[in-house]
Write a protein that holds these residues in place. Structure first.
Motif, PDB file in Angstrom:
ATOM      1  N   ASP A  54       0.970  -1.177   0.151  1.00  0.00           N
ATOM      2  CA  ASP A  54      -0.059  -0.015   0.123  1.00  0.00           C
ATOM      3  C   ASP A  54       0.752   1.282  -0.032  1.00  0.00           C
ATOM      4  OD1 ASP A  54      -2.077  -1.493  -0.141  1.00  0.00           O
ATOM      5  OD2 ASP A  54      -2.545  -1.326   2.328  1.00  0.00           O
ATOM      6  N   ARG A  55       2.135   1.093   0.588  1.00  0.00           N
ATOM      7  CA  ARG A  55       2.790   2.335   0.444  1.00  0.00           C
ATOM      8  C   ARG A  55       3.478   2.591  -0.777  1.00  0.00           C
ATOM      9  NH1 ARG A  55       4.684  -0.094   5.615  1.00  0.00           N
ATOM     10  NH2 ARG A  55       6.576  -0.946   4.704  1.00  0.00           N
ATOM     11  N   LEU A  56       3.458   1.855  -1.657  1.00  0.00           N
ATOM     12  CA  LEU A  56       4.251   2.077  -2.856  1.00  0.00           C
ATOM     13  C   LEU A  56       3.494   2.762  -3.955  1.00  0.00           C
ATOM     14  CD1 LEU A  56       6.527  -1.171  -2.944  1.00  0.00           C
ATOM     15  CD2 LEU A  56       7.120   1.184  -2.448  1.00  0.00           C
ATOM     16  N   THR A  57       2.864   3.932  -3.620  1.00  0.00           N
ATOM     17  CA  THR A  57       2.195   4.683  -4.682  1.00  0.00           C
ATOM     18  C   THR A  57       2.808   5.068  -5.745  1.00  0.00           C
ATOM     19  OG1 THR A  57       2.380   6.648  -3.389  1.00  0.00           O
ATOM     20  CG2 THR A  57       0.657   5.342  -2.536  1.00  0.00           C
ATOM     21  N   ASP A  58       2.154   5.601  -6.726  1.00  0.00           N
ATOM     22  CA  ASP A  58       3.002   6.309  -7.992  1.00  0.00           C
ATOM     23  C   ASP A  58       3.577   7.441  -7.427  1.00  0.00           C
ATOM     24  OD1 ASP A  58       1.464   4.264  -9.366  1.00  0.00           O
ATOM     25  OD2 ASP A  58       0.972   5.540 -11.015  1.00  0.00           O
ATOM     26  N   GLU A  59       3.204   8.315  -6.589  1.00  0.00           N
ATOM     27  CA  GLU A  59       3.739   9.419  -6.142  1.00  0.00           C
ATOM     28  C   GLU A  59       5.066   9.132  -5.434  1.00  0.00           C
ATOM     29  OE1 GLU A  59       0.399   9.146  -5.995  1.00  0.00           O
ATOM     30  OE2 GLU A  59      -0.109  10.788  -7.225  1.00  0.00           O
ATOM     31  N   VAL A  60       5.056   7.863  -4.593  1.00  0.00           N
ATOM     32  CA  VAL A  60       6.192   7.728  -3.786  1.00  0.00           C
ATOM     33  C   VAL A  60       7.089   7.199  -4.806  1.00  0.00           C
ATOM     34  CG1 VAL A  60       7.040   5.912  -2.304  1.00  0.00           C
ATOM     35  CG2 VAL A  60       4.903   7.273  -1.539  1.00  0.00           C
ATOM     36  N   LEU A  61       6.969   6.435  -5.565  1.00  0.00           N
ATOM     37  CA  LEU A  61       7.824   5.770  -6.659  1.00  0.00           C
ATOM     38  C   LEU A  61       8.471   7.013  -7.408  1.00  0.00           C
ATOM     39  CD1 LEU A  61       6.080   2.390  -7.332  1.00  0.00           C
ATOM     40  CD2 LEU A  61       8.187   2.684  -5.896  1.00  0.00           C
ATOM     41  N   TYR A  62       7.677   7.803  -7.905  1.00  0.00           N
ATOM     42  CA  TYR A  62       7.914   8.728  -8.695  1.00  0.00           C
ATOM     43  C   TYR A  62       8.853   9.884  -7.967  1.00  0.00           C
ATOM     44  CZ  TYR A  62       7.602  12.757 -12.065  1.00  0.00           C
ATOM     45  OH  TYR A  62       7.966  13.970 -12.704  1.00  0.00           O
ATOM     46  N   ASP A  63       8.473  10.212  -6.852  1.00  0.00           N
ATOM     47  CA  ASP A  63       9.356  10.996  -6.155  1.00  0.00           C
ATOM     48  C   ASP A  63      10.972  10.387  -5.693  1.00  0.00           C
ATOM     49  OD1 ASP A  63       7.785  13.071  -6.312  1.00  0.00           O
ATOM     50  OD2 ASP A  63       7.053  12.727  -4.295  1.00  0.00           O
ATOM     51  N   PHE A  64      10.892   9.335  -5.802  1.00  0.00           N
ATOM     52  CA  PHE A  64      11.901   8.192  -5.124  1.00  0.00           C
ATOM     53  C   PHE A  64      12.876   8.292  -6.267  1.00  0.00           C
ATOM     54  CE2 PHE A  64      14.299   4.254  -4.788  1.00  0.00           C
ATOM     55  CZ  PHE A  64      15.181   4.423  -3.637  1.00  0.00           C
ATOM     56  N   LEU A  65      12.514   7.976  -7.733  1.00  0.00           N
ATOM     57  CA  LEU A  65      13.210   8.016  -8.769  1.00  0.00           C
ATOM     58  C   LEU A  65      13.712   9.179  -9.270  1.00  0.00           C
ATOM     59  CD1 LEU A  65      11.564   5.389 -11.091  1.00  0.00           C
ATOM     60  CD2 LEU A  65      13.760   5.164  -9.749  1.00  0.00           C
ATOM     61  N   LEU A  66      13.029  10.377  -8.745  1.00  0.00           N
ATOM     62  CA  LEU A  66      13.407  11.695  -9.210  1.00  0.00           C
ATOM     63  C   LEU A  66      14.813  11.891  -8.774  1.00  0.00           C
ATOM     64  CD1 LEU A  66      10.619  14.446  -9.247  1.00  0.00           C
ATOM     65  CD2 LEU A  66      12.284  13.712 -11.325  1.00  0.00           C
ATOM     66  N   GLU A  67      15.171  11.480  -7.265  1.00  0.00           N
ATOM     67  CA  GLU A  67      16.140  11.786  -6.797  1.00  0.00           C
ATOM     68  C   GLU A  67      17.524  11.042  -7.481  1.00  0.00           C
ATOM     69  OE1 GLU A  67      15.977  10.087  -2.835  1.00  0.00           O
ATOM     70  OE2 GLU A  67      13.962  10.742  -2.641  1.00  0.00           O
ATOM     71  N   HIS A  68      17.313  10.223  -8.117  1.00  0.00           N
ATOM     72  CA  HIS A  68      18.249   9.596  -8.756  1.00  0.00           C
ATOM     73  C   HIS A  68      18.438   9.808 -10.344  1.00  0.00           C
ATOM     74  CE1 HIS A  68      19.014   7.165  -5.064  1.00  0.00           C
ATOM     75  NE2 HIS A  68      17.673   7.149  -5.231  1.00  0.00           N
ATOM     76  N   PHE A  69      17.241  10.193 -10.932  1.00  0.00           N
ATOM     77  CA  PHE A  69      17.305  10.273 -12.364  1.00  0.00           C
ATOM     78  C   PHE A  69      16.829  11.511 -13.012  1.00  0.00           C
ATOM     79  CE2 PHE A  69      17.118   5.809 -11.548  1.00  0.00           C
ATOM     80  CZ  PHE A  69      17.967   5.136 -12.431  1.00  0.00           C
ATOM     81  N   ALA A  70      17.069  12.000 -14.339  1.00  0.00           N
ATOM     82  CA  ALA A  70      16.663  13.080 -14.995  1.00  0.00           C
ATOM     83  C   ALA A  70      15.027  13.143 -14.978  1.00  0.00           C
ATOM     84  CB  ALA A  70      17.081  13.496 -16.337  1.00  0.00           C
ATOM     85  N   LYS A  71      14.259  14.131 -14.800  1.00  0.00           N
ATOM     86  CA  LYS A  71      12.911  14.043 -14.989  1.00  0.00           C
ATOM     87  C   LYS A  71      12.401  13.446 -16.214  1.00  0.00           C
ATOM     88  CE  LYS A  71       8.894  16.956 -14.099  1.00  0.00           C
ATOM     89  NZ  LYS A  71       8.501  18.344 -13.875  1.00  0.00           N
ATOM     90  N   TRP A  72      12.933  13.688 -17.412  1.00  0.00           N
ATOM     91  CA  TRP A  72      12.578  12.948 -18.528  1.00  0.00           C
ATOM     92  C   TRP A  72      12.620  11.472 -18.576  1.00  0.00           C
ATOM     93  CZ3 TRP A  72      15.830  10.111 -21.959  1.00  0.00           C
ATOM     94  CH2 TRP A  72      17.135  10.294 -21.578  1.00  0.00           C
ATOM     95  N   GLN A  73      13.498  10.912 -17.633  1.00  0.00           N
ATOM     96  CA  GLN A  73      13.831   9.546 -17.696  1.00  0.00           C
ATOM     97  C   GLN A  73      12.821   8.924 -16.920  1.00  0.00           C
ATOM     98  OE1 GLN A  73      17.879  10.064 -16.510  1.00  0.00           O
ATOM     99  NE2 GLN A  73      18.665   8.842 -18.030  1.00  0.00           N
ATOM    100  N   VAL A  74      12.410   9.417 -15.652  1.00  0.00           N
ATOM    101  CA  VAL A  74      11.475   8.852 -14.794  1.00  0.00           C
ATOM    102  C   VAL A  74      10.240   8.482 -15.142  1.00  0.00           C
ATOM    103  CG1 VAL A  74      10.383   9.190 -12.695  1.00  0.00           C
ATOM    104  CG2 VAL A  74      12.639   9.901 -12.865  1.00  0.00           C
ATOM    105  N   PRO A  75       9.912   7.127 -15.087  1.00  0.00           N
ATOM    106  CA  PRO A  75       8.253   6.863 -15.645  1.00  0.00           C
ATOM    107  C   PRO A  75       7.180   7.712 -15.178  1.00  0.00           C
ATOM    108  CG  PRO A  75       9.486   4.947 -14.699  1.00  0.00           C
ATOM    109  CD  PRO A  75      10.449   6.165 -14.391  1.00  0.00           C
TER     110      PRO A  75
END
Ligand code: ADP
Length: 545
Positions: A490-511
């Motif tokens: 339940d904790r793995l929402t799209d928002e959480v995953l998106y924000d998490f990936l933004l810490e590591h990748f450029a915005k255009w790369q993140v799903p």
């Protein structure tokens, strides 16, 4: 010029003989189907291999004939690993997890004449029996030494055959270039293709595996191969183990985490091999079932990218280093190994993990280069990306009876791996992807491997796979599939995953939000790798409906 050194042939016979002469007392242990352990020594093993050679001879096996195995990891399988090649025939390890039509295709393509099969796997062979046109004999391996009921025919039982034979009197003289073994790729990206290994390749590969900066296999080791003996020579570990006289512990049929951990504890295993999926499962198991695994000193892991988070967990919890390997069926399979160089030992943890997360430096004997789309070699700068090409004494120069695959081999003698990679200034290779898995978005590449690695470092994520989905505007966009650790779904929402990936990748790369799926398990191939074909297919089907 006259030759300066003796014309000594590098064959598996030399490895076998030495084990008996130098390490006759060293043990080989197998977990049997009933859970008990069978033990014998290299001395006894040697005598049985000689008898097995006589069995094969009596069966009419001639040099070059293909003799197949359909078996789990156990000592009888090791006997076949030597008896078949030392007689001049070719050991063909069939993958026990293939679909029936792939299995019959491969057995027929290789023209297997005899199949040695485990009694608990017979139903799979029975199913395709009518398609196995080249097979003239089945031999069943059963711990009880009796023949179970089967429709396979003609059929004999391993122990009875051995009991009825004397040891072969002499080893045939073999040329080191003679074929010794063969294996088909597991078909992660297409139809399986056969690779034939020479004695010389297996011999040199074993020496390489034993080197301190490679797998560092040695006599004092107690080796538990959790990689399959039916795939890519079990990473060359069995031959290297016999070469050094290391003790081996075979996990036998259908081993789960509980049995593996039990073997590690009871036999004080020092060296273990396995794909990341297995280590992940083992770690999860140990979390809830604490056991003493302190004997482990060397874990080798590869077959797919090893998440840094996995290495970290084993470092921190068990103080044991996971060494990442990159290899392929076509390379016997060792290609690169990610061992830190001496000066890197002084580095900080993050920098070290960054290097260990790469696939590593070429092992001695293997040369690599990176080619761009025009076939131009790329600089080793850690950024220039291209197809990884390799050459060396244990790299295939062709696929077996497969002219259509000639394009995998360049005219100037290199094998095109189909992997896309970089080489950095310290000569560490990093796989960006398989050619077929790279995501091309708006003309730029996104590495699915890198993104999976980042996701798997999230404490709530057990496994993650990233694949391309078609996109009208950008051609392709990444889709992320995540498997939560227990109770974290339940904790793995799209928002959480998106924000998490933004810490590591450029915005255009993140799903994009909406391009994340929480699933129960990532589909796996027959050797435990992520099967992204299946995910892509599922996506297309769900979109169509
Ligand atoms: P298949 O191609 O059917 O999976 P192999 O088992 O021979 O058969 O797989 C070789 C491939 O596995 C390599 O080409 C590479 O893509 C992948 N691979 C192996 N080791 C690693 C690793 N450490 N990191 C990333 N990919 C790896």
């Amino acid at each position: 010029m006259d030759s300066l050194m003796m014309d000594y042939q590098l064959t598996l016979t030399g490895i076998l003989r030495r084990a008996k002469e130098v390490y006759p007392e060293r043990e080989l242990v197998t977990r049997l189907e009933d859970g008990s352990l069978h033990r014998y020594t290299y001395g006894e093993f040697y005598q049985r291999v000689l008898k097995l050679m006589q069995v094969l001879r009596a069966q009419g096996v001639k040099p070059g004939d293909r003799v197949a195995t359909f078996a789990w990891n156990h000592a009888r399988h090791l006997e076949l690993y030597f008896a078949v090649p030392c007689l001049g025939a070719v050991l063909h390890t069939l993958n026990i997890r293939l679909f029936p039509d792939q299995l019959s295709y491969i057995a027929e393509h290789a023209e297997d004449q005899i199949i040695f099969a485990d009694s608990n796997l017979l139903s799979q062979l029975e199913e395709v029996q009518d398609e196995l046109k080249t097979v003239r004999q089945f031999v069943v391996m059963d711990d009880s030494g009796t023949l179970p009921e089967t429709t396979l025919s003609p059929v004999a039982e391993y122990e009875s055959l051995l009991a009825a034979q004397e040891a072969v009197e002499a080893f045939p003289d073999l040329n080191e270039q003679a074929p010794a073994a063969m294996c088909y790729t597991s078909g992660t990206t297409g139809n399986p293709k056969g690779v034939v290994y020479s004695h010389r390749a297996l011999y040199l590969h074993s020496m390489c595996a034993c080197m301190n900066d490679v797998l560092a296999i040695k006599e004092a080791d107690v080796i538990l191969p959790m990689t399959s003996m039916f795939h890519a020579n079990c990473w060359g570990i069995p031959y290297a183990a016999v070469m050094t006289g290391a003790k081996m512990v075979f996990p036998g049929p259908n081993p789960h985490s509980a049995e593996l951990v039990d073997l590690i504890e009871r036999e004080k295993v020092t060296f273990c091999s396995g794909v990341p999926t297995i280590w992940n499962m083992l770690y999860q198991y140990l979390q809830t079932n604490p056991r003493n695994v302190s004997s482990l000193s060397n874990i080798v892991c590869g077959g797919s990218a090893v998440p840094k988070s996995l290495m970290q967990k084993f470092d921190e919890t068990y103080g044991v280093t996971i060494t990442q390997l990159w290899g392929m069926t076509e390379l016997t399979p060792l290609g690169t190994v990610s061992q830190l160089k001496n000066d890197m030992m002084e580095w900080g943890a993050d920098e070290q993990y960054a290097m260990r997360g790469k696939q590593g430096v070429p092992v001695p004997g293997v040369e690599v280069r990176i080619l761009d789309n025009d076939g131009k070699p790329q600089p080793w700068d850690g950024e220039s990306i291209g197809e990884l090409c390799v050459r060396g004494p244990w790299v295939a120069s062709a696929y077996y009876n497969n002219p259509a695959s000639a394009a995998s081999f360049t005219e100037d003698g290199w094998f095109r791996t189909g992997d896309v990679a970089t080489m950095d200034t310290r000569s560490f290779m990093q796989i960006a992807d398989r050619t077929k898995d790279l995501i091309k978005s708006g003309g730029e590449w996104i590495s699915s491997v890198e993104m999976e690695n980042a996701l798997m470092a999230h404490p709530d994520i057990l496994e993650a796979a990233v694949v391309a989905r078609p996109d009208d505007q950008w051609d392709e966009r990444p889709m992320a599939y995540v498997v939560p650790v227990e109770g974290a779904g339940d904790r793995l929402t799209d928002e959480v995953l998106y924000d998490f990936l933004l810490e590591h990748f450029a915005k255009w790369q993140v799903p994009y939000k909406g391009d994340y799926r929480v699933i129960d398990a990532v589909p796996k191939t027959s050797v435990g790798k992520f099967d992204k074909k299946v995910l892509r297919q599922q996506y297309l089907e769900s979109r169509a409906s």
